[in-house]
Design a protein around this motif. Structure first.
Motif, PDB file in Angstrom:
ATOM      1  N   GLU A   1       0.833  -1.203   0.000  1.00 38.50           N
ATOM      2  CA  GLU A   1       0.000   0.000   0.000  1.00 38.50           C
ATOM      3  C   GLU A   1       0.870   1.256   0.000  1.00 38.50           C
ATOM      4  O   GLU A   1       0.592   2.218  -0.736  1.00 38.50           O
ATOM      5  N   SER A   2       1.913   1.245   0.817  1.00 40.17           N
ATOM      6  CA  SER A   2       2.803   2.394   0.898  1.00 40.17           C
ATOM      7  C   SER A   2       3.534   2.622  -0.417  1.00 40.17           C
ATOM      8  O   SER A   2       3.647   3.759  -0.900  1.00 40.17           O
ATOM      9  N   GLU A   3       4.052   1.549  -1.000  1.00 38.43           N
ATOM     10  CA  GLU A   3       4.779   1.684  -2.255  1.00 38.43           C
ATOM     11  C   GLU A   3       3.866   2.200  -3.364  1.00 38.43           C
ATOM     12  O   GLU A   3       4.272   3.023  -4.189  1.00 38.43           O
ATOM     13  N   ASP A   4       2.634   1.749  -3.374  1.00 41.70           N
ATOM     14  CA  ASP A   4       1.670   2.238  -4.370  1.00 41.70           C
ATOM     15  C   ASP A   4       1.368   3.719  -4.149  1.00 41.70           C
ATOM     16  O   ASP A   4       1.346   4.517  -5.099  1.00 41.70           O
ATOM     17  N   ASN A   5       1.123   4.101  -2.889  1.00 45.25           N
ATOM     18  CA  ASN A   5       0.810   5.499  -2.581  1.00 45.25           C
ATOM     19  C   ASN A   5       1.956   6.428  -2.980  1.00 45.25           C
ATOM     20  O   ASN A   5       1.733   7.499  -3.559  1.00 45.25           O
ATOM     21  N   CYS A   6       3.181   6.026  -2.628  1.00 47.50           N
ATOM     22  CA  CYS A   6       4.350   6.845  -2.954  1.00 47.50           C
ATOM     23  C   CYS A   6       4.530   6.975  -4.463  1.00 47.50           C
ATOM     24  O   CYS A   6       4.822   8.056  -4.982  1.00 47.50           O
ATOM     25  N   ALA A   7       4.369   5.860  -5.182  1.00 44.25           N
ATOM     26  CA  ALA A   7       4.539   5.872  -6.636  1.00 44.25           C
ATOM     27  C   ALA A   7       3.508   6.770  -7.305  1.00 44.25           C
ATOM     28  O   ALA A   7       3.825   7.554  -8.207  1.00 44.25           O
ATOM     29  N   MET A   8       2.258   6.664  -6.873  1.00 40.76           N
ATOM     30  CA  MET A   8       1.206   7.484  -7.473  1.00 40.76           C
ATOM     31  C   MET A   8       1.451   8.968  -7.214  1.00 40.76           C
ATOM     32  O   MET A   8       1.323   9.795  -8.122  1.00 40.76           O
ATOM     33  N   MET A   9       1.796   9.309  -5.974  1.00 48.03           N
ATOM     34  CA  MET A   9       2.013  10.710  -5.646  1.00 48.03           C
ATOM     35  C   MET A   9       3.212  11.272  -6.406  1.00 48.03           C
ATOM     36  O   MET A   9       3.157  12.376  -6.971  1.00 48.03           O
ATOM     37  N   ALA A  10       4.310  10.513  -6.456  1.00 49.66           N
ATOM     38  CA  ALA A  10       5.516  10.975  -7.148  1.00 49.66           C
ATOM     39  C   ALA A  10       5.244  11.185  -8.634  1.00 49.66           C
ATOM     40  O   ALA A  10       5.653  12.200  -9.215  1.00 49.66           O
ATOM     41  N   CYS A  11       4.549  10.248  -9.254  1.00 51.33           N
ATOM     42  CA  CYS A  11       4.270  10.359 -10.691  1.00 51.33           C
ATOM     43  C   CYS A  11       3.303  11.503 -10.984  1.00 51.33           C
ATOM     44  O   CYS A  11       3.474  12.230 -11.974  1.00 51.33           O
ATOM     45  N   ASP A  12       2.317  11.694 -10.142  1.00 51.67           N
ATOM     46  CA  ASP A  12       1.375  12.802 -10.333  1.00 51.67           C
ATOM     47  C   ASP A  12       2.099  14.146 -10.243  1.00 51.67           C
ATOM     48  O   ASP A  12       1.816  15.080 -11.017  1.00 51.67           O
ATOM     49  N   GLN A  13       3.032  14.258  -9.296  1.00 49.53           N
ATOM     50  CA  GLN A  13       3.758  15.513  -9.118  1.00 49.53           C
ATOM     51  C   GLN A  13       4.687  15.793 -10.295  1.00 49.53           C
ATOM     52  O   GLN A  13       4.793  16.943 -10.760  1.00 49.53           O
ATOM     53  N   ILE A  14       5.360  14.764 -10.777  1.00 50.36           N
ATOM     54  CA  ILE A  14       6.222  14.905 -11.955  1.00 50.36           C
ATOM     55  C   ILE A  14       5.397  15.351 -13.159  1.00 50.36           C
ATOM     56  O   ILE A  14       5.761  16.277 -13.894  1.00 50.36           O
ATOM     57  N   LYS A  15       4.274  14.688 -13.379  1.00 50.56           N
ATOM     58  CA  LYS A  15       3.410  14.981 -14.525  1.00 50.56           C
ATOM     59  C   LYS A  15       2.890  16.421 -14.473  1.00 50.56           C
ATOM     60  O   LYS A  15       2.908  17.140 -15.477  1.00 50.56           O
ATOM     61  N   GLU A  16       2.448  16.846 -13.293  1.00 48.98           N
ATOM     62  CA  GLU A  16       1.912  18.195 -13.149  1.00 48.98           C
ATOM     63  C   GLU A  16       2.992  19.244 -13.400  1.00 48.98           C
ATOM     64  O   GLU A  16       2.728  20.287 -14.022  1.00 48.98           O
TER      65      GLU A  16
END
Length: 378
Positions: free
Chosen positions: A278-293
């Motif tokens: 769960e943690s690895e998924d949360n971190c990956a999603m947040m990091a990718c969203d921030q990069i994309k934005e």
């Protein structure tokens, strides 16, 4: 098309959010952005086209932040994404520090082969592993960020008296804190008043050896110390001496080193704090969203070296300017451009300006301004 280098395995649930305009992987050359977890980046050379680094986790000690700031590279982290995972392990550490669970398990293994006598041997030997309950005891929490707040609130629910300190606690975090958590005036006031101590602050020159021999001497006799934050916050030599004298009853940490491994009354975990799917998924999603934005819109969320800034898009083009904290120098360079939206935010010696324009965007004039680090047009 954007190219993203992954230095560690990043959960597919995160990279899948990047979309068709992105190429990513561990062999990307000259990336526009980097996704990283624990890989060391201090000796890496950064190409001029690198725009951002996102750490899928909270700590960024593995990234040369000052170097990145000077080159106009935004460094992101993912605060709170792994907070629940760490909280749960801290709670486990509270029980492990009290009840001699690890020692009891190891001793029970030695009874193998004694057949029907095992039951009697257990009853005879179990008194060696007596430990106190945590209910009614005082837990001190140093650092009331995403993790510290969850730990403090959970400890209240378990019946502990909770005290805490954080000189930088934000208003949103303060509002999340259980009202039964008593805020103290200093780290020392917390550390000298608690039965259990847990630390949730970053490692900086100011926090290195936060738990020192001098501080331990002021603590309650038999205090139990937990460190799930960073190696270096607790002085290992000091805590080992305190364990031998009985001043400290137990030290539980997620950061092992050769000095403390195998020592009596020390429990070392292999950096499991964020090791949950769960943690690895949360971190990956947040990091990718921030990069994309950031790559697509120039907006910055959760950066550790540039200011948080977000501006709704208007105009034909968006100009993003990284510069020294002297925004007034930019105005003359905007002459001749039709500016329809503009926002500047600063962080320390550096600032970031978003400029929305219609028509021509004269990048050369902006690049020539003294103190400008990087200019890009989206």
């Amino acid at each position: 098309m954007y190219n993203v280098l992954t230095l560690n395995k990043i959960a597919a649930v995160g990279t899948g959010r990047l979309g068709a305009d992105y190429t990513y992987g561990d062999s990307i050359e000259n990336p526009d952005a980097v996704l990283v977890r624990s890989a060391a980046m201090h000796d890496m050379e950064f190409a001029d086209n690198l725009l951002a680094i996102a750490r899928a986790g909270a700590g960024t000690n593995n990234i040369p932040k000052d170097k990145c700031t000077e080159k106009g590279i935004v460094v992101f982290n993912t605060p709170g994404a792994n907070a629940n995972a760490v909280k749960e392990l801290v709670l486990a550490g509270l029980f492990l520090s009290s009840r001699k669970i690890v020692e009891g398990i190891e001793w029970a293994k030695t009874l193998k082969g004694n057949g029907d006598a095992v039951g009697k041997m257990v009853e005879k030997g179990k008194s060696r592993f007596v430990g106190p309950e945590i209910t009614g005891k005082t837990l001190g929490v140093i650092g009331l960020g995403a993790i510290g707040i969850l730990v403090a609130n959970a400890a209240v629910a378990l019946g502990m008296n909770v005290i805490g300190f954080d000189p930088f606690v934000s208003v949103p975090n303060a509002l999340k804190l259980n009202p039964y958590v008593k805020l103290m005036k200093s780290n020392e006031e917390v550390m000298t008043s608690c039965d259990y101590l847990t630390i949730h602050v970053p490692l900086t020159p100011d926090t290195k050896d936060l738990v020192s021999a001098e501080m331990i001497a002021k603590m309650k006799d038999g205090v139990r110390i937990l460190n799930y934050s960073r190696d270096g916050l607790v002085n290992c030599d000091a805590v080992l001496e305190a364990l031998k004298s009985g001043k400290v009853s137990k030290y539980v940490t997620d950061f092992g080193n050769d000095k403390i491994l195998g020592e009596e009354n020390v429990i070392v975990l292999p950096h499991l704090g964020a090791s949950t799917p769960e943690s690895e998924d949360n971190c990956a999603m947040m990091a990718c969203d921030q990069i994309k934005e950031y790559l697509e819109n120039g907006n910055i969320v959760n950066s550790v070296n540039y200011p948080a800034i977000s501006l709704p898009r208007s105009g034909d083009k968006r100009i993003c300017v990284m510069h020294r904290n002297v925004p007034e120098r930019l105005h003359d360079a905007l002459e001749g451009m039709t500016v329809v939206g503009m926002l500047t935010k600063s962080r320390g010696d550096y600032a970031y300006t978003i400029i929305d324009v219609t028509g021509e965007a004269n990048v050369e004039k902006l690049e020539a301004v003294e103190g400008v680090v990087r200019v890009r047009v989206i």
